[in-house]
Design a protein around this motif. Sequence first.
Motif, short mmCIF file in Angstrom:
data_model
loop_
_atom_site.label_atom_id
_atom_site.label_comp_id
_atom_site.label_asym_id
_atom_site.label_seq_id
_atom_site.Cartn_x
_atom_site.Cartn_y
_atom_site.Cartn_z
N HIS A 85 0.83 -1.21 0.00
CA HIS A 85 0.00 0.00 0.00
C HIS A 85 0.87 1.26 0.00
O HIS A 85 0.55 2.24 -0.67
N LEU A 86 1.96 1.22 0.74
CA LEU A 86 2.79 2.41 0.92
C LEU A 86 3.92 2.56 -0.09
O LEU A 86 4.37 3.68 -0.35
N PHE A 87 4.40 1.45 -0.65
CA PHE A 87 5.59 1.50 -1.50
C PHE A 87 5.41 0.74 -2.80
O PHE A 87 4.68 -0.23 -2.87
N ARG A 88 6.13 1.19 -3.83
CA ARG A 88 6.26 0.45 -5.08
C ARG A 88 7.57 -0.35 -5.01
O ARG A 88 8.61 0.22 -4.73
N LEU A 89 7.50 -1.62 -5.28
CA LEU A 89 8.68 -2.47 -5.33
C LEU A 89 8.89 -2.85 -6.78
O LEU A 89 8.04 -3.51 -7.38
N GLU A 90 10.02 -2.40 -7.35
CA GLU A 90 10.25 -2.62 -8.77
C GLU A 90 11.68 -3.09 -9.00
O GLU A 90 12.57 -2.86 -8.17
N LYS A 91 11.89 -3.73 -10.14
CA LYS A 91 13.24 -4.13 -10.52
C LYS A 91 14.09 -2.89 -10.74
O LYS A 91 13.58 -1.85 -11.15
N PRO A 142 8.16 5.45 -2.43
CA PRO A 142 6.89 5.67 -1.74
C PRO A 142 5.76 5.96 -2.72
O PRO A 142 5.95 6.63 -3.72
N ARG A 143 4.60 5.40 -2.43
CA ARG A 143 3.40 5.69 -3.23
C ARG A 143 2.73 6.98 -2.76
O ARG A 143 2.05 7.64 -3.52
N LEU A 144 2.91 7.28 -1.48
CA LEU A 144 2.25 8.43 -0.87
C LEU A 144 3.29 9.35 -0.25
O LEU A 144 4.32 8.89 0.24
N ALA A 145 3.02 10.64 -0.24
CA ALA A 145 3.93 11.59 0.41
C ALA A 145 4.00 11.28 1.90
O ALA A 145 2.98 11.08 2.55
N GLY A 146 5.21 11.18 2.41
CA GLY A 146 5.41 10.92 3.83
C GLY A 146 5.38 9.45 4.22
O GLY A 146 5.50 9.12 5.38
N ALA A 147 5.23 8.58 3.25
CA ALA A 147 5.17 7.14 3.56
C ALA A 147 6.44 6.64 4.23
O ALA A 147 6.38 5.83 5.14
#
Length: 154
Positions: A103-109, A141-146
């Motif tokens: 929900h809070l972060f993008r995990l990418e290669k 982060p997907r959201l500011a302050g995550a």
Amino acid sequence: MFFRRHDTIAARVFHCNTSDDVYQGMFIPKGSCVLANLAAMLQDEAVYPEPDTLNPDRFALGADGSECGPDPARSAFGFGRRICPGRFFAGDTIWLTVANILHLFRLEKKVDSTGNIVEPRVTWSTGLVSVPSFFDCDITPRLAGAESLIPGLE
């Protein structure tokens, strides 16, 4: 099938038969020590096609809400009277942790300087406990302050 290199924990707990038993034509007398081969159970290609491939869809729910495949946690947490009493708490904790991270972060290669995706190369250690090697990835982060929600990331 014997233990594969990437078993998380190669050590298993012995169980003793409380009565005579026959398994696949083999007689196992009462009092025999039995060691379940979890590696074979959890990586059986007849049950889990391509067990070494990351495929979350194999555990998805069907259209009617039923499970599409066997639940690996049924054997990973033990058997019979010695089944782990904390298995439901462990499953719920893992689910909540992963849901919050996604929900809070993008995990990418990882992407190199020319914009090409870098395929991670993961190797496994050997020994009593096998762990994967470190590999680079991008976590944004997907959201500011995550990032402030996780101590040490600020």
